[in-house]
Design an enzyme around this catalytic site. Structure first.
Site, PDB file in Angstrom:
ATOM      1  N   GLU A   1       0.809  -1.223   0.000  1.00  0.00           N
ATOM      2  CA  GLU A   1       0.000   0.000   0.000  1.00  0.00           C
ATOM      3  C   GLU A   1       0.838   1.266   0.000  1.00  0.00           C
ATOM      4  OE1 GLU A   1      -0.824  -2.707   1.567  1.00  0.00           O
ATOM      5  OE2 GLU A   1      -2.824  -3.129   0.786  1.00  0.00           O
TER       6      GLU A   1
ATOM      7  N   HIS B 254     -11.821  -4.371   8.468  1.00  0.00           N
ATOM      8  CA  HIS B 254     -12.322  -4.337   7.088  1.00  0.00           C
ATOM      9  C   HIS B 254     -13.681  -3.641   7.005  1.00  0.00           C
ATOM     10  CE1 HIS B 254      -9.245  -7.432   6.397  1.00  0.00           C
ATOM     11  NE2 HIS B 254      -9.439  -7.284   5.115  1.00  0.00           N
TER      12      HIS B 254
HETATM   13  C1  LIG Z   1      -2.536  -4.365   4.075  1.00  0.00           C
HETATM   14  C2  LIG Z   1      -3.461  -5.276   3.348  1.00  0.00           C
HETATM   15  N1  LIG Z   1      -3.512  -5.211   2.001  1.00  0.00           N
HETATM   16  C3  LIG Z   1      -4.343  -6.012   1.324  1.00  0.00           C
HETATM   17  C4  LIG Z   1      -5.145  -6.901   1.973  1.00  0.00           C
HETATM   18  C5  LIG Z   1      -6.092  -7.795   1.219  1.00  0.00           C
HETATM   19  N2  LIG Z   1      -5.590  -9.150   1.212  1.00  0.00           N
HETATM   20  C6  LIG Z   1      -6.011 -10.061   2.130  1.00  0.00           C
HETATM   21  S1  LIG Z   1      -5.242 -11.505   1.971  1.00  0.00           S
HETATM   22  C7  LIG Z   1      -4.321 -10.968   0.694  1.00  0.00           C
HETATM   23  C8  LIG Z   1      -3.345 -11.878   0.024  1.00  0.00           C
HETATM   24  C9  LIG Z   1      -2.288 -12.326   0.942  1.00  0.00           C
HETATM   25  O1  LIG Z   1      -1.439 -13.174   0.276  1.00  0.00           O
HETATM   26  P1  LIG Z   1      -0.405 -14.073   1.053  1.00  0.00           P
HETATM   27  O2  LIG Z   1       0.347 -13.230   2.015  1.00  0.00           O
HETATM   28  O3  LIG Z   1       0.371 -14.811   0.056  1.00  0.00           O
HETATM   29  O4  LIG Z   1      -1.325 -15.038   1.916  1.00  0.00           O
HETATM   30  P2  LIG Z   1      -2.323 -16.197   1.399  1.00  0.00           P
HETATM   31  O5  LIG Z   1      -3.667 -15.587   1.275  1.00  0.00           O
HETATM   32  O6  LIG Z   1      -1.809 -16.703   0.121  1.00  0.00           O
HETATM   33  O7  LIG Z   1      -2.303 -17.225   2.484  1.00  0.00           O
HETATM   34  C10 LIG Z   1      -4.634  -9.650   0.386  1.00  0.00           C
HETATM   35  C11 LIG Z   1      -4.026  -8.863  -0.705  1.00  0.00           C
HETATM   36  C12 LIG Z   1      -5.085  -6.919   3.379  1.00  0.00           C
HETATM   37  N3  LIG Z   1      -5.878  -7.728   4.092  1.00  0.00           N
HETATM   38  N4  LIG Z   1      -4.226  -6.117   4.041  1.00  0.00           N
END
Ligand SMILES: Cc1ncc(C[n+]2csc(CCOP(=O)(O)OP(=O)(O)O)c2C)c(N)n1
Ligand SMILES: [Mg+2]
Lengths: 333, 334
Positions: free
Chosen positions: A63, A132
């Site tokens: 972000e 959220h």
């Molecule tokens: C600061 C922030 N940015 C975006 C999100 C939205 N978001 C939730 S899970 C996710 C993906 C996370 O990917 P990863 O760290 O690889 O974990 P996975 O879901 O694959 O277990 C995103 C972009 C968030 N929750 N917090």
């Protein structure tokens, strides 16, 4: 008939972006999952297919760098739209928003401009819990240099989003998650709704309700109910919170003599306080009752629907607020 | 490394508990009985189990939005977990946190987290406190591949190494962040490459092999406990379901064949085959375990169903801690 064509709030956003990208090759979008996937709320659907990967960019989960990308690209001449999926995530990027985007022009003695739009989605009502669901607009409105927009319907969404993109300042467009599916007639051509101009959503004579985003729609429901009781509400939707159309609000207050301000954000320190304050400064002698503020209690947004349904104000809360203010009377000497 | 029979059954049990909990949660979500977002851990069980199997009860972990598996692996109680997912007053967070904030501080589980990357700095703080008190506890930060793109991760990793803290960074590399493949958001293939940049050792392990994960975890946890500083473990793994919700096939951002390929290496079934082959377990014994734990799930669903929702007066409760509990006396100026 094209002038009767309906779009959802989310589609209206999409069309505004699409038309501005067609009109101006300097406009590009960047954000998480907005490219191939079209955004987690579907608001960027089809844009990458239409404009290519160089203009609709899937970013890492970063972000701070996403907003920084907007700052750096806008100050060097592009017109970025940078997306922060959920409004809660502005907190991760606050330095770039508050200390950089908002202030560069001023600090550089005017020798810079940042025609960038930050888009995000706010509001509760989805059991998405405390990280959220927030409504953090007051935080942004407090920062000189930013403009903050929160549309309550598809028509306003399109016009305001176009104005945000065209504006030469950093603007924040806050979509309400619960309004994404709301459908209404939206003109096909590009049009602007000036930032800083509020709207009389419903004219009335007895009491003014100032409400924006989803709460404007709840106010409309309450007003329909109150009309049956003989109470005519005038609903003012400021649409833009920074700059705020205080004239429109004050004129209405002078006419109805009673004002209820409603927002989904926590009541303490919310926009309601600023609006009430401006009303008392500019229309004190016209008021028949203190301005009523309706907002969420001073707690994080709870997860359980059993709690959240009592946490977020709605038409019922507004009904109660209006009925109460109608009982109050100042005896003028 | 010799992994005892008892430990093998322990790791297996942790994995089966996660699988059963998640599949049950998925079924409830499908029936519209769970409010909010649901990020399932199915497919990644070996990671949480292998790592938490190397921890003591008083060690700490931080988690992610995909946090149920971490809590189960740390010994989480099904009843209170299921009640939380349903938003009930008897849940771990009294219905205030839900799936994305599920936590049990008494088990050292410092919360699932709705903010990607936010858990890692918190784990650094827990590691700092652990060393400060000198009780030999360690902290583990679980995090996804995608979260290594956020500033918080980098600050945490660097600070942990600069302060030489007792911490393990445990990466679940499932090749996706939400709906975007990893290769679109970073120019490296292995998260472990980041470790060197901070000055900590890193290893890649097969995240579908609970023994491989466990062995790496034992080594990293021991290093941390003995004052050897941070390490990073990258477990290559896969989530069977969509980013959130319960769809697993027909997703536009990943091919169905990819899911099928990973499922052939299912962390639980392959481990069971190995245990049986090696004479550690029998099919009957394994079936017994599943049956017993299935019963626990049924009990948990019943418990959650029978539990009351929190009442509206609870909204304002627990915003602040009631009074100062610090034992420092601060003098007042006259
Ligand atoms: C600061 C922030 N940015 C975006 C999100 C939205 N978001 C939730 S899970 C996710 C993906 C996370 O990917 P990863 O760290 O690889 O974990 P996975 O879901 O694959 O277990 C995103 C972009 C968030 N929750 N917090
Ligand atoms: Mg991932």
């Amino acid at each position: 008939m094209s002038d009767e064509r309906k779009l959802s709030y989310g589609q209206a956003f999409n069309e505004a972006v699409s038309q501005m990208m067609e009109a101006d090759p300097d406009v590009f979008c960047a954000g998480e999952d907005i490219g191939a996937f079209g955004g987690v709320f579907g608001t960027f659907l089809g844009l990458q297919a239409k404009f290519g990967e160089h203009r609709v960019v899937d970013t890492p989960i970063s972000e701070q760098a996403i907003v920084g990308l907007g700052v750096g690209a806008s100050v060097t001449g592009l017109r970025p739209i940078v997306d922060l999926m959920f409004m809660d995530f502005i907190c991760v990027a606050l330095d770039q928003i508050v200390n950089q985007a908002a202030k560069l022009k001023y600090m550089f003695g005017g020798e810079a401009s940042l025609p960038m739009t930050i888009t995000t989605a706010g509001g509760g009502g989805l059991s998405a819990a405390a990280q959220h669901s927030q409504s953090l607009e007051a935080l942004l409105c407090h920062i000189p240099g930013l403009k903050v927009v929160m549309p309550s319907n598809p028509y306003d969404m399109k016009g305001l989003m176009i104005s945000c993109i065209k504006d030469n300042n950093p603007t924040v467009m806050i979509k309400h998650k619960r309004l994404l599916g709301m459908s209404a007639v939206v003109p096909t051509e590009a049009y602007e709704i000036p930032l800083g101009k509020g709207n009389i959503l419903r004219p009335g004579t007895d009491v003014t309700i100032v409400a924006y985003a989803r709460m404007a729609n709840e106010a409309l429901i309450a007003a329909a109910e109150l009309a049956k009781e003989g109470i005519e509400c005038e609903i003012i939707d400021p649409r833009t919170l920074q700059p705020l159309d205080a004239d429109l609000i004050v004129d209405s207050a002078k006419k109805t003599n009673r004002v209820v301000v409603v927002h989904e954000a926590v009541r303490f320190g919310g926009l309601g306080g600023e609006i009430a304050s401006q009303i008392q400064e500019l229309a004190f002698d016209y008021l028949d009752a203190p301005v009523t503020r309706i907002g969420a209690p001073f707690s994080p947004v709870p997860f359980s629907p059993a709690l959240e349904q009592h946490y977020i104000p709605d038409a019922k809360t507004i009904l109660a607020g209006v009925r109460e203010i109608m009982q109050r009377n100042v005896i003028r000497g | 490394m010799e992994i005892s029979t008892t430990k093998q059954f322990d790791l297996h049990r942790r994995m089966v508990r996660i699988r059963l909990f998640e599949e049950a949660a998925g079924r409830l979500a499908e029936a519209n009985r769970l409010p909010g977002f649901l990020h399932l851990y199915v497919g990644e069980e070996a990671v949480a189990s292998g790592v938490c199997g190397a921890l003591n009860d008083d060690d700490h972990i931080t988690s992610t939005h995909r946090g149920h598996g971490h809590l189960v692996a740390k010994g989480g109680d099904f009843n209170r977990m299921m009640a939380e997912l349903m938003g009930k007053a008897t849940g771990y967070c009294k219905g205030k946190g839900g799936s994305m904030h599920i936590s049990d501080t008494s088990l050292g589980m410092l919360g699932a987290n709705g903010i990607v990357g936010a858990g890692s700095p918190i784990a650094v703080g827990a590691a700092f406190a652990n060393r400060y008190r000198g009780r030999g506890q360690v902290a583990v930060a679980f995090f996804g591949d995608g979260s290594t793109n956020i500033g918080a991760f980098h600050e945490a990793a660097n600070m942990a190494c600069a302060l030489h803290l007792p911490i393990v960074f445990a990466c679940e590399n499932n090749e996706y962040g939400e709906f975007t493949p990893r290769h679109k958001t970073m120019a490296i293939t292995d998260i472990v490459d980041r470790a060197a940049g901070y000055g900590m050792p890193g290893v890649i392990v097969d995240g579908m092999d609970v023994i491989a994960v466990h062995e790496a975890a034992v080594e990293a946890v021991e290093r941390a406990r003995q004052g050897g500083g941070p390490s990073l473990i990258e477990a290559k793994t896969y989530r069977y379901y969509n980013h959130h919700g319960i769809q697993n096939l027909g997703l536009k951002y990943r091919p169905d064949e990819e899911v099928a390929t990973w499922k052939q290496r299912d962390p639980i079934f392959t481990f069971e085959d190995r245990m049986i082959e090696n004479g550690v377990a029998t099919r009957e014994k394994v079936d017994e375990i599943w049956a017993e734990l299935r019963q626990d799930i049924e009990t948990a669903i019943q418990f959650a169903d029978d539990s009351p929702y929190p009442t509206p007066d609870q909204i304002m409760v627990d915003v602040y801690t009631k009074s100062s509990t610090s034992n420092t006396t601060v003098g007042t100026k006259s």
